[in-house]
Design an enzyme around this catalytic site. Structure first.
Site, mmCIF file in Angstrom:
data_model
loop_
_atom_site.group_PDB
_atom_site.id
_atom_site.type_symbol
_atom_site.label_atom_id
_atom_site.label_comp_id
_atom_site.label_asym_id
_atom_site.label_seq_id
_atom_site.Cartn_x
_atom_site.Cartn_y
_atom_site.Cartn_z
ATOM 1 C CE LYS A 20 -3.723 -2.529 2.370
ATOM 2 N NZ LYS A 20 -4.584 -2.608 3.585
ATOM 3 C CE1 TYR A 60 -9.132 -3.729 0.683
ATOM 4 C CE2 TYR A 60 -8.444 -1.689 -0.368
ATOM 5 C CZ TYR A 60 -8.142 -2.821 0.383
ATOM 6 O OH TYR A 60 -6.861 -3.021 0.824
ATOM 7 C CG PHE A 68 -13.269 1.016 7.582
ATOM 8 C CD1 PHE A 68 -12.706 0.471 6.433
ATOM 9 C CD2 PHE A 68 -13.934 0.160 8.459
ATOM 10 C CE1 PHE A 68 -12.815 -0.883 6.148
ATOM 11 C CE2 PHE A 68 -14.051 -1.203 8.180
ATOM 12 C CZ PHE A 68 -13.482 -1.715 7.010
ATOM 13 N NE ARG A 96 -6.096 -12.998 4.778
ATOM 14 C CZ ARG A 96 -6.888 -11.938 4.887
ATOM 15 N NH1 ARG A 96 -6.773 -10.919 4.035
ATOM 16 N NH2 ARG A 96 -7.791 -11.874 5.832
ATOM 17 C CB THR A 102 -7.078 -6.623 9.731
ATOM 18 O OG1 THR A 102 -7.475 -7.746 8.940
ATOM 19 C CG2 THR A 102 -7.483 -5.343 9.018
ATOM 20 N NE ARG A 113 -1.960 -6.026 7.140
ATOM 21 C CZ ARG A 113 -3.099 -6.553 6.699
ATOM 22 N NH1 ARG A 113 -3.717 -7.506 7.406
ATOM 23 N NH2 ARG A 113 -3.630 -6.152 5.570
ATOM 24 C CG ASN A 123 -3.323 -2.749 7.073
ATOM 25 O OD1 ASN A 123 -3.226 -2.256 5.954
ATOM 26 N ND2 ASN A 123 -4.349 -3.490 7.450
ATOM 27 C CG HIS A 126 -4.757 -6.564 -0.466
ATOM 28 N ND1 HIS A 126 -5.976 -6.718 0.160
ATOM 29 C CD2 HIS A 126 -4.787 -7.383 -1.564
ATOM 30 C CE1 HIS A 126 -6.713 -7.586 -0.545
ATOM 31 N NE2 HIS A 126 -6.013 -7.997 -1.584
ATOM 32 C CD GLU A 137 -8.199 -9.421 -3.969
ATOM 33 O OE1 GLU A 137 -7.012 -9.702 -3.701
ATOM 34 O OE2 GLU A 137 -9.095 -9.348 -3.091
HETATM 35 N N1 UDP Z 1 -9.573 -1.245 7.426
HETATM 36 C C1 UDP Z 1 -9.698 -0.072 8.157
HETATM 37 N N2 UDP Z 1 -10.436 -0.113 9.318
HETATM 38 C C2 UDP Z 1 -11.044 -1.244 9.762
HETATM 39 C C3 UDP Z 1 -10.932 -2.416 9.004
HETATM 40 C C4 UDP Z 1 -10.177 -2.389 7.842
HETATM 41 O O1 UDP Z 1 -9.145 0.963 7.788
HETATM 42 O O2 UDP Z 1 -11.699 -1.207 10.818
HETATM 43 C C5 UDP Z 1 -8.775 -1.230 6.178
HETATM 44 C C6 UDP Z 1 -7.383 -1.857 6.374
HETATM 45 O O3 UDP Z 1 -6.456 -1.139 5.573
HETATM 46 C C7 UDP Z 1 -7.590 -3.261 5.849
HETATM 47 C C8 UDP Z 1 -8.540 -2.997 4.689
HETATM 48 O O4 UDP Z 1 -9.420 -1.999 5.172
HETATM 49 O O5 UDP Z 1 -6.363 -3.856 5.452
HETATM 50 C C9 UDP Z 1 -9.344 -4.199 4.239
HETATM 51 O O6 UDP Z 1 -10.018 -4.761 5.339
HETATM 52 P P1 UDP Z 1 -10.070 -6.327 5.567
HETATM 53 O O7 UDP Z 1 -11.026 -6.604 6.675
HETATM 54 O O8 UDP Z 1 -10.308 -7.012 4.252
HETATM 55 O O9 UDP Z 1 -8.589 -6.647 6.116
HETATM 56 P P2 UDP Z 1 -7.346 -7.400 5.429
HETATM 57 O O10 UDP Z 1 -7.904 -8.479 4.537
HETATM 58 O O11 UDP Z 1 -6.555 -6.362 4.678
HETATM 59 O O12 UDP Z 1 -6.558 -7.951 6.588
HETATM 60 MG MG MG Z 2 -9.365 -8.381 3.038
#
Ligand code: UDP
Ligand code: MG
Length: 160
Positions: A20, A60, A68, A96, A102, A113, A123, A126, A137
């Protein structure tokens, strides 16, 4: 004999990994790529890209209803991202794990992370959450011909 059978049943997958804008700004590109290389996954696509708003929203789209979401779109489009395709046995779930939770404060030390970030909204990276979303994707972020098929000479030392 048995371990060989089990290994041959494990499927080779592809996943979409993206550094990112904060990761690029903070000089963490090499660090992140290095972790996937050292693990033994195969890099098949790589580019620096300024993401348009529409693409960020499509990527997304499952999070559209979240409060958010607007901030997330601003974040992802705030500067160039590094788009990658990685291939390997079980790479979707393994990536992952390498990335970590996350919320970086909950991510285990040793994960990207966990080691390199503090806040959910910054974070660094992705990773696709399923093989199906990986394919979705990759098709979204890469054009035909941008993903390379190649055989690493160390192949037999990485995959039995
Ligand atoms: N995100 C955020 N606030 C939240 C949850 C998610 O800003 O409360 C952002 C964060 O950058 C995250 C992205 O949205 O990586 C996608 O969310 P997801 O739940 O898919 O998490 P990931 O798969 O990236 O772990
Ligand atoms: Mg995700």
């Amino acid at each position: 004999f048995l371990p060989h059978l089990v290994a041959s049943m494990e499927t080779v997958e592809e996943t979409y990994i993206m550094i990112k804008p904060d990761g690029l700004q903070r000089g963490l590109v090499g660090e992140v790529i290095s972790r996937f290389e050292k693990k033994g996954f195969l890099l098949k696509g790589l580019k620096l890209f300024q993401c348009p708003k529409e693409l960020a929203e499509e990527h997304y789209k499952d999070l559209k209803s979240k409060n958010f979401f607007p901030k997330l779109i601003d974040y992802i489009t705030s500067g160039p991202v590094v788009c990658m395709v990685w291939e390997g046995v079980g790479v979707v779930a393994s990536a992952r794990k390498l990335i970590g939770s996350t919320n970086p404060l909950q991510a285990e030390p040793g994960t990207i992370r966990g080691d390199l970030a503090v806040q959910t909204g910054r974070n660094v990276v992705h990773g696709s959450d399923s093989p199906e979303n990986g394919q979705r994707e990759i098709a979204l972020w890469f054009k035909e011909g941008e993903v390379c098929q190649w055989t690493p000479t160390v192949g037999p030392w990485l995959r039995e």
